[in-house]
Write an enzyme that holds these catalytic residues in place. Sequence first.
Site, mmCIF file in Angstrom:
data_model
loop_
_atom_site.group_PDB
_atom_site.id
_atom_site.type_symbol
_atom_site.label_atom_id
_atom_site.label_comp_id
_atom_site.label_asym_id
_atom_site.label_seq_id
_atom_site.Cartn_x
_atom_site.Cartn_y
_atom_site.Cartn_z
ATOM 1 N N LYS A 28 0.811 -1.222 0.000
ATOM 2 C CA LYS A 28 0.000 0.000 0.000
ATOM 3 C C LYS A 28 0.848 1.277 0.000
ATOM 4 O O LYS A 28 0.388 2.314 -0.439
ATOM 5 C CB LYS A 28 -0.998 -0.004 1.159
ATOM 6 C CG LYS A 28 -0.478 0.463 2.511
ATOM 7 C CD LYS A 28 -1.672 0.617 3.481
ATOM 8 C CE LYS A 28 -1.310 1.236 4.801
ATOM 9 N NZ LYS A 28 -0.591 0.334 5.711
ATOM 10 N N HIS A 69 1.396 -3.625 14.923
ATOM 11 C CA HIS A 69 1.918 -2.479 14.163
ATOM 12 C C HIS A 69 2.072 -1.324 15.146
ATOM 13 O O HIS A 69 1.118 -0.954 15.808
ATOM 14 C CB HIS A 69 0.982 -2.104 13.017
ATOM 15 C CG HIS A 69 1.636 -1.257 11.962
ATOM 16 N ND1 HIS A 69 2.230 -0.048 12.238
ATOM 17 C CD2 HIS A 69 1.804 -1.458 10.632
ATOM 18 C CE1 HIS A 69 2.727 0.458 11.117
ATOM 19 N NE2 HIS A 69 2.486 -0.366 10.128
ATOM 20 N N GLU A 88 6.702 -6.027 8.055
ATOM 21 C CA GLU A 88 5.938 -5.479 6.927
ATOM 22 C C GLU A 88 6.335 -4.035 6.637
ATOM 23 O O GLU A 88 5.505 -3.128 6.710
ATOM 24 C CB GLU A 88 4.441 -5.542 7.247
ATOM 25 C CG GLU A 88 3.912 -6.929 7.558
ATOM 26 C CD GLU A 88 2.541 -6.903 8.246
ATOM 27 O OE1 GLU A 88 2.090 -5.816 8.660
ATOM 28 O OE2 GLU A 88 1.933 -7.967 8.370
HETATM 29 C C1 LIG Z 1 0.393 0.260 6.429
HETATM 30 C C2 LIG Z 1 0.790 -1.028 7.009
HETATM 31 C C3 LIG Z 1 2.129 -1.442 6.978
HETATM 32 C C4 LIG Z 1 3.247 -0.568 6.479
HETATM 33 O O1 LIG Z 1 3.545 0.387 7.418
HETATM 34 P P1 LIG Z 1 4.828 1.345 7.251
HETATM 35 O O2 LIG Z 1 4.709 2.258 8.413
HETATM 36 O O3 LIG Z 1 4.723 2.006 5.948
HETATM 37 O O4 LIG Z 1 6.035 0.490 7.345
HETATM 38 C C5 LIG Z 1 2.439 -2.682 7.459
HETATM 39 N N1 LIG Z 1 1.492 -3.501 7.972
HETATM 40 C C6 LIG Z 1 0.192 -3.145 8.013
HETATM 41 C C7 LIG Z 1 -0.785 -4.091 8.560
HETATM 42 C C8 LIG Z 1 -0.197 -1.900 7.558
HETATM 43 O O5 LIG Z 1 -1.482 -1.537 7.630
#
Ligand SMILES: *Cc1c(COP(=O)(O)O)cnc(C)c1O
Length: 382
Positions: free
Chosen positions: A47, A184, A261
């Site tokens: 994304k 996260h 991620e």
């Molecule tokens: C948006 C998102 C990410 C990426 O986050 P960054 O801060 O860009 O590294 C990873 N995992 C999930 C579930 C997300 O929603």
Amino acid sequence: MVTPRQLKQLADQHGTPLFVVDHHEIRRNFAMFRKHLPRVQAYYAVKANPDPAIVKTLFRAGASFDVASMPEFNIVHENIAKWPAKKRQDFIWDKIVYANPVKDNRTLAELDPYKPLVTYDNLAEVGKIKKYAPHAGLVLRVNVPNTGSMVELSSKFGASPGEAVDLMEAAFNAGLAVEGLSFHVGSQCTNYQNYVQALEIADSIFKEAWDRGHKQVRILDIGGGFPAPYDPHVQPFAELAKTLNAEFDRLFGPEIEIIAEPGRFMVATAAILAVEIIGKAVRNGKQCYYVNDGVYGTFSGVLFDHCQYHFKAFKKGPTQIASVFGPTCDALDVVSVAEDLPIGLQLGDYLYSENIGAYTIASATNFNGMPLPKVVAVGATL
Ligand SMILES: *Cc1c(COP(=O)(O)O)cnc(C)c1O
């Protein structure tokens, strides 16, 4: 990185707005992640920037992928489907996590044949997965502190740590396979204690799950949040990695498989945007420039990502504080009210903005009929 000179040539050649993606930089970011976090497999969060060329470059470099919708899934699938079958056979297991905790029924049904890893954080989702994607592997998303992160996610997602193992048991009782847990810490996390606390929470959940007989839970997904160096106050990635590695060694034996991620970290520094001054005025004594991309376009991160971008000019000389407005008719379309720019910029002069690869073009619209920038790749291998 693309030099200002190269950028100017590219803008002359292709016109503006022009979004230049530097694939050398993407490979460098991936290599830095791998070097500093050798225990962690990176699943690039599509994304942040779903450009298929970026997916290909990261796949070649050794990345896996985090997707959150069927179209994102297909971007990954299609762009690595051209690879030799030998590399592809385990595609779904080690190459993709579907990390949106809430999925509609149809998406689950479409995902099921691929036996994907999917995240969940509530009981309603367990019922849906049992019905529509019984072959999925489950990863429980837990809520952890997001203190000080630029974009916080904890008010929308994550089971509370106290209910985590009950939610795992609910899935096991439904005949599903829970394989791990995820969190996260919030995007652009510069408060590294968020990770430390999250890892503590994860450790206690693993222990409780194992105590209750669920030894098969052994994937730890530490999510995204790894910060881009937008400004000099962001501590070097190596510092964060040192902290993380120490916690990994302290808390998690080799039976735990660690994945992450990263989105922003891989791509933020890998793009530059060139725009052109299409109008100018002095309002209330302040110099204002109108440029041909704005917050409804590539600067959408100003609104959605809480990110402030800055401008540079190719011209040199004494500077003044100026506002930079986007091209739409909406008064919301203000990219910045405080840019230090050379005095006397003219219509047709270029401005450019660095570190603009993440959460920018991904959420750009063509509101008011304004075109999206042309995307040019530098250093991509075909
Ligand atoms: C948006 C998102 C990410 C990426 O986050 P960054 O801060 O860009 O590294 C990873 N995992 C999930 C579930 C997300 O929603």
